[in-house]
Enzyme design. Structure first.
Site, PDB file in Angstrom:
ATOM      1  N   GLU A   1       0.860  -1.180   0.000  1.00  0.00           N
ATOM      2  CA  GLU A   1       0.000   0.000   0.000  1.00  0.00           C
ATOM      3  C   GLU A   1       0.900   1.234   0.000  1.00  0.00           C
ATOM      4  O   GLU A   1       1.799   1.340   0.841  1.00  0.00           O
ATOM      5  CB  GLU A   1      -0.896   0.014   1.238  1.00  0.00           C
ATOM      6  CG  GLU A   1      -1.824   1.225   1.281  1.00  0.00           C
ATOM      7  CD  GLU A   1      -2.608   1.319   2.582  1.00  0.00           C
ATOM      8  OE1 GLU A   1      -3.442   2.236   2.697  1.00  0.00           O
ATOM      9  OE2 GLU A   1      -2.364   0.486   3.483  1.00  0.00           O
TER      10      GLU A   1
ATOM     11  N   ARG B   1       5.458 -13.215  10.077  1.00  0.00           N
ATOM     12  CA  ARG B   1       5.891 -11.831   9.891  1.00  0.00           C
ATOM     13  C   ARG B   1       7.122 -11.576  10.754  1.00  0.00           C
ATOM     14  O   ARG B   1       7.341 -12.232  11.766  1.00  0.00           O
ATOM     15  CB  ARG B   1       4.771 -10.858  10.266  1.00  0.00           C
ATOM     16  CG  ARG B   1       4.313 -10.952  11.704  1.00  0.00           C
ATOM     17  CD  ARG B   1       3.084 -10.078  11.931  1.00  0.00           C
ATOM     18  NE  ARG B   1       2.571 -10.217  13.284  1.00  0.00           N
ATOM     19  CZ  ARG B   1       2.936  -9.456  14.305  1.00  0.00           C
ATOM     20  NH1 ARG B   1       3.815  -8.495  14.101  1.00  0.00           N
ATOM     21  NH2 ARG B   1       2.421  -9.623  15.502  1.00  0.00           N
TER      22      ARG B   1
ATOM     23  N   LYS C   1       3.013   0.956   9.693  1.00  0.00           N
ATOM     24  CA  LYS C   1       3.268   2.195   8.954  1.00  0.00           C
ATOM     25  C   LYS C   1       2.510   3.372   9.571  1.00  0.00           C
ATOM     26  O   LYS C   1       2.990   4.505   9.546  1.00  0.00           O
ATOM     27  CB  LYS C   1       2.880   2.014   7.491  1.00  0.00           C
ATOM     28  CG  LYS C   1       3.907   1.242   6.680  1.00  0.00           C
ATOM     29  CD  LYS C   1       3.681   1.366   5.192  1.00  0.00           C
ATOM     30  CE  LYS C   1       2.464   0.603   4.745  1.00  0.00           C
ATOM     31  NZ  LYS C   1       2.340   0.598   3.259  1.00  0.00           N
TER      32      LYS C   1
END
Length: 721
Positions: free
Chosen positions: A233, A458, A468
């Protein structure tokens, strides 16, 4: 003599030049093969070109065929790549049966730990040369089966699977049994024979797929038909977690000879900027991730709008104007919304208002009709689309409503032909949601293919935020310089701090496709980084102005003398640096305090010195030293090897900027607010330091100086004007 317009390769039938034959096949260069019984076994192969030109020796023949290739860049894509191909062609000559084969295999195995090919991103003459040598010796079969060279074995098996090379091996290679055992089988075979399996093989045998291994099979994956995607994104810079996702997707695309798509998930105009798109593309290129197609989710907005129409008509979507907080409570409680039973006509009318961005439309969102009583809260009527009048960085004000990730991801994955979507394990609770949305879309849009999900762990590090949104908070509040701040886990932040691309790749690929989530220390990645840079980085010396001590050499040079010394004694390509030898030199206080009167010490890059007198201050600190050069002395007999700088005006002033973690707590719990654990002092400046000439070109290098003040965590440098 060869006939006109023919190229003939002559060789001994007992010493077939497999690499040359394979290279000719790959290069689509027609040659005639002649196994001459009179050709001596130890005589080099001979390539006779049309006319009277001849090339002798397999290395020369490979260079010619690589240059003549019409189908691919077998000699690399640049002068640097061609030079590397030449280096590997020379190296391939040592890959012969004997005592040295195992050590030579170890060299290639280490080199291939982060690479698919020896040079660039496709098969070159370098790969063919080394493959041909290994193919020609049965000793390699035993080494491969031992499991000690997993990366080399992976590379070798891939080359053997190429039709051209496979055909050459079957026709001209020595007869051998197949050795395609994976790490687990290799470990068992080694133990059966009383040998020792490699650590990687043992791990794979113990728990395949969960120990940093890539020995896994993607569901329904077949060679040449796998398509993966990396969908960042554009709401911030890439961090190391994104880097892992990108590299894993690339790995499996290459492993199955498939495709990798790069798609920007630009469905939230409130957070996204074209700046982030540019920086992500920059990071992807810097990481060496090669993709086959670049796209944007916004490319599919028209199709998703049409699909939403169809889903409403099918009864899978409904419009809901329940306030956000109330909707959140209902989802937690499993209570159905009063809007759930609106008619299709009502939903379609509101959907039109949403697309127009009217006041009525802005109050509504579209929700999937799933199961509000399901224990998995991800299935409790998730949101499919929301109104947002914000200007979109790419489509402007064309659209007033945007799909959520939950809707866009499965739909666009299917539209683009993604066969395997790799996601971090934090999405595991939403896997069923993904498949349900995809099934609804397939009903509304016949012909959409299936997509298989595969999750991996992750990356999580101590004292580090990977969100983020939270990283953006640090940027907006001015607590860091920006997204490239060296305290950030962003790719550019880590590069700026000194992390090398090869270190990042080795660290990420060492994690494999494991699904185990662990909280990691940063030490491991910096240790890998040091292993890479330590052998090649230049060495420079800097001494603190506040902690320096003058050493007067009674027989030192009356006037300064400049000499050249290697920047790295073990790595000549690092070049030379100028060092000034003077009668007075600076030592660090710690070094001065370690010496004794009458002791012989070594001055690095100069020679031995005998300390004759030590002067101390009122508090006991060393204030001055007097010594005598003893250049004929043996440095092997001295206990102390001291770094120094000349007392001269040519010294360069230097500031040291050092860093700590942004958070004071190793691991934040779910109910923790990260603002409560901000490190009040995560960056500080040490000044002034002084260094000798030649440092400026080294300012961005993450190497340690001799006193180790950089150590594992590199420090940034700045030169005051």
């Amino acid at each position: 003599m060869p006939l006109a317009n023919r190229t003939v390769l002559t060789y001994c039938e007992r010493s077939v030049p497999l690499a040359a034959i394979a290279a000719a096949r790959l290069a689509a260069y027609p040659i005639d093969l002649v196994a001459d019984p009179k050709h001596a076994r130890d005589a080099p192969a001979l390539l006779s070109l049309s006319g009277s030109e001849e090339l002798e020796g397999q290395t020369s023949i490979l260079r010619f065929l690589a240059r003549a290739a019409s189908t691919q860049a077998m000699y690399g894509n640049s002068p640097l790549s061609s030079t590397r191909v030449d280096q590997w062609l020379e190296f391939s000559s040592v890959l012969v049966s004997g005592a040295g084969l195992e050590s030579a295999c170890a060299v290639i195995n280490d080199y291939l730990s982060l690479r698919t090919f020896l040079v660039d991103y496709s098969v070159t003459a370098a790969d063919v040369a080394c493959w041909g040598q290994l193919q020609g010796t049965t000793q390699w079969d035993k080494l491969k089966l031992s499991g000690s060279f997993p990366h080399l074995a992976r590379w070798y098996d891939f080359l053997c699977s190429l039709p051209e090379l496979q055909d050459v091996a079957e026709q001209y290679g020595p007869k051998r049994r197949k050795t395609t055992a994976g790490p687990a089988e290799a470990a068992k075979e080694a133990e059966k024979k009383g040998g020792k399996a490699s650590a990687a093989s043992k791990a794979a045998a113990a728990a395949p797929g969960d120990t940093g291994s890539f020995e896994i099979d993607l569901p329904n994956a077949s060679e040449g038909k796998v398509t993966t995607r990396f969908p960042p994104e554009p709401s911030g810079y890439l961090h190391i977690g994104h880097a892992k996702a990108a590299m894993l997707n690339q790995y499996f695309a290459e492993h199955y000879k498939g495709r990798l798509l790069l798609r920007f998930d630009d469905t939230n105009p409130s957070k996204e900027k074209d700046e982030y798109v540019e920086q992500i593309l920059k990071d992807v290129a810097a990481m060496g991730v090669k993709y086959d197609k670049l796209s944007y989710t916004s490319d599919f907005f028209p199709q998703m709008t049409d699909c939403a129409d169809r889903l409403i008509k099918l009864g899978h979507l409904y419009a809901d104007d329940t306030p956000v907080e109330r909707m959140r409570e209902e989802r937690m409680e499993g209570t159905e919304s009063a809007c759930r039973y609106r008619t299709k006509d009502e939903n379609l009318e509101i959907w039109k208002e949403m697309q127009a961005g009217s006041e009525v439309g802005k109050k509504n969102c579209l929700r999937f009709r799933m199961d509000m009583s399901n224990p998995n809260k991800a299935l409790r009527d998730p949101t499919a689309a929301r109104c947002n009048p914000t200007h979109h960085w790419r489509t402007g004000h064309t659209y007033k409503v945007y799909p959520t990730y939950d809707f866009a991801c499965p739909f666009v994955d299917a539209m683009e032909g993604v066969t395997h979507a790799l996601r971090t394990s934090e999405y595991r609770d939403r896997q069923e949601q993904y498949y349900r949305v995809l099934k609804m879309c397939q009903e509304a849009w016949p012909g959409l293919p299936d997509v298989h999900l595969w999750d991996f762990s992750r990356l999580t590090f101590v004292n580090t935020l990977m969100s983020k949104r939270k990283l953006d908070w640090f940027v907006k509040t001015g607590r860091v310089e920006g997204w490239t701040d060296p305290r950030f886990p962003t790719v550019q932040g880590l590069y700026r701090r000194g992390l090398q691309l090869d270190a990042m790749r080795e660290f990420i690929l060492s994690q494999g496709a494991s699904k185990n989530v662990t909280l990691m220390e940063w030490d491991k990645i910096w240790t890998i980084n040091k292993k890479i840079i330590d052998p090649v980085c230049p060495r420079h010396t800097a001494i603190s102005d506040l902690q320096r001590v003058n050493l007067h050499l009674t027989n030192g040079p009356q006037s300064p003398e400049v000499i050249s010394v290697p920047k790295n004694k073990k790595h000549p390509p690092a070049g030379l640096k100028a060092t000034t030898q003077s009668q007075d030199i600076w030592l660090e206080q710690a070094d001065a305090a370690a010496v004794k009167e009458g002791e012989e010490v070594t001055l690095m890059d100069w020679g031995n010195c005998i300390i004759r007198r030590i002067e101390t201050g009122a508090s006991g600190e060393i204030t001055g030293l007097t010594g005598e050069l003893h250049l004929e002395g043996n440095f092997k007999t001295t206990k102390l090897k001291l770094t120094w700088l000349p007392v001269t005006r040519d010294l360069v002033p230097l500031e040291l900027h050092d860093f700590d973690h942004l958070l004071t707590k190793k691991k934040l719990e779910e109910d923790d607010s990260f603002e409560d654990f901000i490190n009040p002092c995560s960056r500080w400046t040490i000044m002034p330091f002084y260094t000798g000439t030649g440092w400026r070109s080294f300012a961005k290098q993450p190497a340690r100086h001799t006193r180790h003040f950089l150590k594992q965590s590199p420090t940034l440098f700045r030169f005051p004007h």
